[in-house]
Write an enzyme that holds these catalytic residues in place. Structure first.
Site, short mmCIF file in Angstrom:
data_model
loop_
_atom_site.label_atom_id
_atom_site.label_comp_id
_atom_site.label_asym_id
_atom_site.label_seq_id
_atom_site.Cartn_x
_atom_site.Cartn_y
_atom_site.Cartn_z
N HIS A 57 16.42 -11.88 -0.10
CA HIS A 57 17.40 -12.99 -0.48
C HIS A 57 18.16 -12.47 -1.60
CE1 HIS A 57 14.15 -13.30 -3.28
NE2 HIS A 57 14.87 -14.35 -4.00
N HIS A 59 19.11 -12.76 -5.07
CA HIS A 59 18.13 -13.14 -6.28
C HIS A 59 18.98 -13.62 -7.33
CE1 HIS A 59 15.17 -10.28 -4.24
NE2 HIS A 59 16.39 -9.67 -4.11
N ASP A 61 17.11 -13.57 -10.59
CA ASP A 61 16.46 -13.20 -11.85
C ASP A 61 16.66 -11.90 -12.10
OD1 ASP A 61 15.00 -12.17 -9.71
OD2 ASP A 61 13.02 -13.46 -9.94
N HIS A 62 17.14 -11.11 -11.26
CA HIS A 62 17.55 -9.66 -11.51
C HIS A 62 18.77 -9.30 -10.83
CE1 HIS A 62 15.09 -9.16 -7.81
NE2 HIS A 62 16.14 -7.91 -7.70
N HIS A 113 12.84 -20.84 -0.61
CA HIS A 113 13.46 -20.55 -1.77
C HIS A 113 14.77 -20.68 -1.87
CE1 HIS A 113 13.20 -18.61 -5.89
NE2 HIS A 113 13.67 -17.34 -5.21
N ASP A 131 10.33 -14.12 -2.57
CA ASP A 131 10.00 -15.26 -3.25
C ASP A 131 9.45 -16.23 -2.18
OD1 ASP A 131 11.02 -13.58 -5.03
OD2 ASP A 131 12.38 -15.04 -6.13
N HIS A 172 7.10 -10.87 -6.52
CA HIS A 172 6.92 -11.02 -7.93
C HIS A 172 5.33 -11.39 -7.99
CE1 HIS A 172 11.20 -11.41 -9.26
NE2 HIS A 172 11.28 -12.36 -8.27
#
Length: 230
Positions: A57, A59, A61-62, A113, A131, A172
């Site tokens: 997907h 992202h 967070d990074h 998500h 996620d 994660h």
């Protein structure tokens, strides 16, 4: 099949290397920009040619390493169908299969998500869930067009219908876990076990989690396949 799980400690993100050891061709799933040199070195050591960088997907967070790896190796960047990433070389929709020799990677659309999110089932045994389904948990649904009801449906109607022995490899983990199984998660996942769809939606609506630290930087960069300069 050659299979490796690689960790970015800062964001607790797992990247997965999947390869056919005969054809010496590889896929990286969810590469992280800060780990590109590590991943490239591993490819070199194992004598592998990177054919695809595959995202579960967009992202938050990074920042993805896809753009950099594409420059370094000539691989193709692949995103889920309907993902907002015009820079990608191609998209992969529900049910489509990527093949590398004897390795078959089947996309399973699991919105929740985000509104465009895939899990990837590798050779029918290794499920890369991004996620979506996590070990004893699941991804959050409170931004990027997330939808808790869709998450519940994706997990219970698609992922939980796979064989119990299917290995679950999440995008994660924050508790030190590396792998689970569908059977374990059906029995022990505290977000889902014993809850119906409405109860799950209520739970997810009240998590009150802080936003990822890199969200303002990561999302637009990942819509450009990791280009942070634009």
């Amino acid at each position: 099949m050659l299979f490796r799980q690689l960790l970015d400690r800062e964001t607790s993100t797992y990247t997965y290397l999947v390869a056919d050891p005969v054809k010496k061709e590889a896929i990286l799933v969810d590469p992280v920009l800060e780990q590109v040199e590590r991943d490239f070195q591993l490819l070199e050591e194992l004598g592998l040619k990177l054919k695809f960088c595959l995202e579960t997907h967009i992202h938050a967070d990074h920042i993805t390493g896809t753009g950099k790896l594409r420059e370094m190796t000539g691989c193709l960047g692949v995103v889920p169908g309907n993902a907002h990433a015009a820079c990608a070389d191609r998209s992969i929709k529900d049910g489509e299969i990527l093949e590398l020799g004897n390795v078959r990677v089947r996309a399973i659309a699991i919105p929740g998500h985000t509104d465009s999110h895939n899990a990837y089932l590798v050779n029918g045994t290794h499920l890369l869930t991004g996620d979506g389904l996590l070990i004893r948990g699941c991804g959050r649904t409170d931004f990027q067009s997330g939808n808790a009801g869709a998450m519940y449906d994706s997990i219970t109607q698609k992922l939980f219908t796979l064989p119990d022995e299917t290995l679950v490899y999440p995008g994660h983990d924050y508790q030190g876990f590396t792998v689970s199984t569908i059977g374990e998660e059906k029995q022990w996942n505290t977000r889902l076990v014993g809850r119906n769809r409405d109860e799950f939606r209520e739970l997810m609506a009240n998590l009150n989690l802080p936003h990822p630290q890199k969200i303002m930087e990561a999302v637009p960069a990942n819509q450009r396949c990791g280009d942070v300069a634009a």
